[in-house]
Design a protein around this motif. Sequence first.
Motif, short mmCIF file in Angstrom:
data_model
loop_
_atom_site.label_atom_id
_atom_site.label_comp_id
_atom_site.label_asym_id
_atom_site.label_seq_id
_atom_site.Cartn_x
_atom_site.Cartn_y
_atom_site.Cartn_z
N ILE A 10 71.29 5.09 -13.99
CA ILE A 10 72.53 4.32 -13.83
C ILE A 10 72.88 3.62 -15.13
CG2 ILE A 10 73.55 2.34 -12.64
CD1 ILE A 10 71.95 3.13 -10.17
N ASN A 11 71.88 3.01 -15.77
CA ASN A 11 72.12 2.34 -17.05
C ASN A 11 72.61 3.32 -18.10
OD1 ASN A 11 71.77 -0.40 -16.74
ND2 ASN A 11 69.56 -0.34 -17.05
N ASP A 12 71.95 4.47 -18.16
CA ASP A 12 72.33 5.45 -19.18
C ASP A 12 73.72 6.02 -18.93
OD1 ASP A 12 69.87 5.02 -20.27
OD2 ASP A 12 68.94 6.80 -19.42
N THR A 13 74.09 6.17 -17.65
CA THR A 13 75.37 6.80 -17.31
C THR A 13 76.53 5.82 -17.39
OG1 THR A 13 74.20 8.33 -15.85
CG2 THR A 13 76.59 8.14 -15.57
N HIS A 14 76.35 4.63 -16.80
CA HIS A 14 77.46 3.68 -16.68
C HIS A 14 77.38 2.51 -17.66
CE1 HIS A 14 78.72 5.69 -12.96
NE2 HIS A 14 77.44 5.70 -12.60
N GLY A 15 76.26 2.34 -18.32
CA GLY A 15 76.13 1.24 -19.26
C GLY A 15 75.37 0.06 -18.65
N HIS A 16 74.82 -0.76 -19.52
CA HIS A 16 73.99 -1.89 -19.07
C HIS A 16 74.79 -2.96 -18.34
CE1 HIS A 16 70.10 -0.75 -20.73
NE2 HIS A 16 70.79 -0.18 -21.73
N PRO A 17 76.05 -3.26 -18.71
CA PRO A 17 76.79 -4.25 -17.93
C PRO A 17 76.92 -3.87 -16.46
CG PRO A 17 77.86 -3.90 -20.04
CD PRO A 17 76.80 -2.87 -19.93
N VAL A 18 77.13 -2.58 -16.19
CA VAL A 18 77.20 -2.12 -14.80
C VAL A 18 75.83 -2.26 -14.14
CG1 VAL A 18 77.59 -0.12 -13.32
CG2 VAL A 18 79.11 -0.57 -15.26
N GLY A 19 74.78 -1.92 -14.87
CA GLY A 19 73.44 -2.08 -14.32
C GLY A 19 73.14 -3.53 -13.98
N ASP A 20 73.57 -4.46 -14.86
CA ASP A 20 73.35 -5.88 -14.57
C ASP A 20 74.10 -6.32 -13.33
OD1 ASP A 20 71.78 -5.96 -16.80
OD2 ASP A 20 73.28 -6.92 -18.10
N SER A 26 85.66 -1.54 -9.93
CA SER A 26 86.48 -0.54 -9.22
C SER A 26 85.79 0.81 -9.13
CB SER A 26 87.86 -0.39 -9.89
OG SER A 26 88.55 -1.63 -9.92
N ARG A 27 84.48 0.82 -9.29
CA ARG A 27 83.72 2.06 -9.14
C ARG A 27 82.69 1.89 -8.03
NH1 ARG A 27 81.86 3.26 -15.26
NH2 ARG A 27 81.82 0.99 -15.27
N ARG A 28 82.51 2.93 -7.25
CA ARG A 28 81.51 2.91 -6.17
C ARG A 28 80.29 3.70 -6.66
NH1 ARG A 28 83.26 1.49 -1.20
NH2 ARG A 28 81.89 2.97 -0.12
N ILE A 29 79.21 2.98 -6.87
CA ILE A 29 78.01 3.59 -7.46
C ILE A 29 76.94 3.66 -6.40
CG2 ILE A 29 76.25 3.36 -9.24
CD1 ILE A 29 78.33 1.84 -10.89
N GLU A 30 76.45 4.89 -6.17
CA GLU A 30 75.39 5.09 -5.18
C GLU A 30 74.03 4.76 -5.82
OE1 GLU A 30 75.70 5.99 -2.10
OE2 GLU A 30 77.85 6.51 -2.03
N ALA A 31 73.17 4.18 -5.01
CA ALA A 31 71.79 3.88 -5.45
C ALA A 31 70.88 3.97 -4.24
CB ALA A 31 71.70 2.49 -6.09
N GLU A 49 74.19 -7.88 -7.47
CA GLU A 49 74.61 -7.59 -6.11
C GLU A 49 73.42 -7.25 -5.21
OE1 GLU A 49 76.76 -7.06 -2.73
OE2 GLU A 49 77.30 -8.05 -4.62
N CYS A 50 72.46 -6.53 -5.77
CA CYS A 50 71.25 -6.21 -4.99
C CYS A 50 70.53 -7.50 -4.60
CB CYS A 50 70.34 -5.30 -5.80
SG CYS A 50 68.84 -4.82 -4.91
N GLY A 51 70.40 -8.46 -5.54
CA GLY A 51 69.77 -9.73 -5.22
C GLY A 51 70.53 -10.47 -4.14
N ASN A 52 71.88 -10.47 -4.19
CA ASN A 52 72.68 -11.14 -3.16
C ASN A 52 72.49 -10.49 -1.80
OD1 ASN A 52 73.72 -12.89 -5.09
ND2 ASN A 52 75.49 -11.58 -5.54
N ASP A 95 72.41 1.86 1.82
CA ASP A 95 73.30 2.91 2.30
C ASP A 95 74.73 2.69 1.81
OD1 ASP A 95 71.17 3.99 3.59
OD2 ASP A 95 71.63 3.12 5.55
N SER A 96 75.12 1.42 1.61
CA SER A 96 76.46 1.11 1.13
C SER A 96 76.48 1.17 -0.39
CB SER A 96 76.89 -0.28 1.59
OG SER A 96 76.84 -0.38 3.00
N PRO A 97 77.45 1.84 -0.97
CA PRO A 97 77.54 1.91 -2.44
C PRO A 97 77.81 0.52 -3.02
CG PRO A 97 78.94 3.57 -1.40
CD PRO A 97 78.51 2.65 -0.32
N PHE A 98 77.48 0.38 -4.29
CA PHE A 98 77.73 -0.87 -5.01
C PHE A 98 79.11 -0.78 -5.67
CE2 PHE A 98 73.16 -0.68 -4.68
CZ PHE A 98 72.80 -1.99 -4.41
#
Length: 812
Positions: A413-423, A483-488, A428-431, A476-479
């Motif tokens: 995810i970091n490599d594809t979308h960049g570190h700001p998206v990863g952060d 404005s992008r829905r990222i699956e994890a 959001e995962c913590g929340n 199960d819900s994307p992040f």
Amino acid sequence: MSINLRLLVGSFIFASLTLVFAAFSYDSQLVSLELARKLYDGGSAPLSRLEIAKEKTAVIQLRFSPAADDSSENDEARLQGKSAGEIMLAASSIMSEIRQVLSADVSPDLRRAVGALRYPLSRIEASEGNLSRGAVRREFAALWLGLEGAVTVARADLAELRGQTSDAIESARMRNGVALVAVFGALFGFAMFLSRSIGRTLREMALRARELASGASAKPGVPKGPREVRDVLFALEEMGARCRKIEATMLSEADMMAVRLNRQESQLGAALNNMTQALCMLDGQKRLVLSNEVFSRYFGEVAPGTPARAFLTDPSLTLPLRENEMATDLLEVGGAVMEVKRRGMLAKGLLITFEDITEKQRISRRLEHVAGHDGLTDLPNRKNFAEVLDQRLAKGRDGLLVAVVDIRGFKSINDTHGHPVGDAILKECGNRLVRIAGPKATVSRLGGNEFAVVLPGVRGTGDADAFAGALVASFDSPFDVESRRIEARGSVGTVHIAAGQRMTSLGADIVLQNCDLALYQAKQEAGSAYRRFKPAMREKLQRRREMELDLQKALDEGQFELFYQPFIDTERRRVSGFEALLRWQHPVSGMISPAVFIPLAEETGLIERLGKWALEAACHEASKWPEDLTISVNLSAVQFKSPTLVEDVRGALAASGLAPRRLQIEVTESLFLDEGDRVLSILKEFRRLGLTISMDDFGTGYSSLGYLSRFPFDKIKIDQSFVRDMGRAENIAIVRSIIGLSRALNMSVIAEGIETPEQMQILYSEGCREMQGYLFSKPRPSSDLAKMLMEVANQWRSDFPSLAADKSMAAA
């Protein structure tokens, strides 16, 4: 006469008397010592030796007396053997004692009595034991009587010597007593002389000194007595004059000191008033001695001498302290938090400072929060989480669930979308975890893409699994990020600790380690999953650790060996070379699969040492083969990180004398995933050395064709996964493509994992001419190499007649 001369004369007289007394004492001691020596040498020692000789004679008499003789021999029969030796030994011993007596300083009477005994003893010695029992009794009876007479004479001499010695010692004692009285008399006379001649003048000198010390002006007179006393009196008068001069000087300096003290007091006041802390000093009665202006701003104007209770409302601040003892307290004054430092002083006094630490405490609380929380998510960090977990474990009242959550593929995810998206995903995962866990739980970010949750009040494993399932379902819900829905996907490892079942040794480190073991099992699943820790997981970890130790020991003790599997050249129907394969014969567990210990060696870093040994051993073995046989050695991806890999290969070739063209290096496609450029540079260096480079397991990796274009391999090995099911058209098509690709790139091709003649026939018909597999031979030790060569040669006629026929037809 001066004091020195008087002391010298008196000391000389006293020393002379002392020397006379010492001479008397020394002479008396010499006389006493001489008498004592004579008493021992001429009396006690001869008597003791005669007594010993007498006892030995009595023993012989008793030994050969008629009552002690139980023998049936005639009384006039000659002694023989042990009895004769016993007589001679006794006679020799008695003669030795008599000689010792005669050599001493004895009286003439005793010398005659003892000398008379030598004759009978000489007869006995001359007989050399050739005596009858009757003669022995007679001779020793006469000897005993002679010894008895000699003993009587010796005792009389001893008594006489004792008397002489007593008289001489008494005479010496009287002389010493008279000399001692004379010495003490002389000492008393000398003391009276000193008292009368020196004491009076000393008393006069002391009186004059007291007059000078009191400040009274003493009238100088002409002193009497020794010259030294007169000199002292003159010195005392001179000292008095000097003291009066010093007194005048000190009064002048006292005035100057007062001025200096006033100046220093002014400087001290300026220093106190420029301090940032409020300061006050209390005396032993707890009254104010001094204070500064800052103190006045906080406590008002307080006059010196005011009791401390009038301005300090907390009585604990005035508690006494020992001298130089320190104490620190906190006090709130007008909304400000003050740090109060107290120091004990002389006479129970106190020095107290007050410092406003309101801002410092705010910063400290902020730093504590930063030290215990993650900077990105503001969740507790690993250290904080471990402390909370240890506290929960110590209580032990309710059931407890601990979970570790890992975001799968986060690096991608970091490599594809960049570190700001990863952060943003981490936040959001913590929340999400905080919302699911609830207010009673503690959610932490352990680091990277790992989170942890400790939830109290979980009663059973059913509740624990339900909570873990909820954590997994949250992925199960994307992040939604920018404005992008990222699956994890997420993996969860949990540990459930029932109430009342906690061991005292169970701590946060062990619990988190157990969670990691369960998480490792969950990551084996393709998608999101959770696993609950089971004791068998830790047992597996323990076995792995034991195997790590065994692996190190195996290297040290040489438990590894190389097995060899042949490469078959179907065109020439012969063996073209061998692949060296590591085998570990464990002394307890038996043969351990390379699939088990090779990954472990890579993880522990032992693969570099193990691979170097395998390379050297394979080259050494191949150097003994025919020149047309090659040796193939597999190199791990971890080995390519070693800076000495190229030198290790050079060293193995040089030590074995193997030609570089006969050494084939096999590498897998996974080698190029990390540091691909560096790997390619090493492979090019191998090519310059003349080695053959083969790509193993071709077609199973990520970018096989890309690396074939960047580095021209010498050989491609078709993976056994394609060969295993040659009945499928897809596999035949893949094999056909690989063979065609190798021809186009001018590379040779070899297929591995051939187990049936049908597989071999298909590969042969597709144009693959070099093969390897159990159909030809299993990997075997070096001792079976010659046997394998013969078996492969014979195998063509018995097992592959159709291939042999095809070969003959092609030749025709």
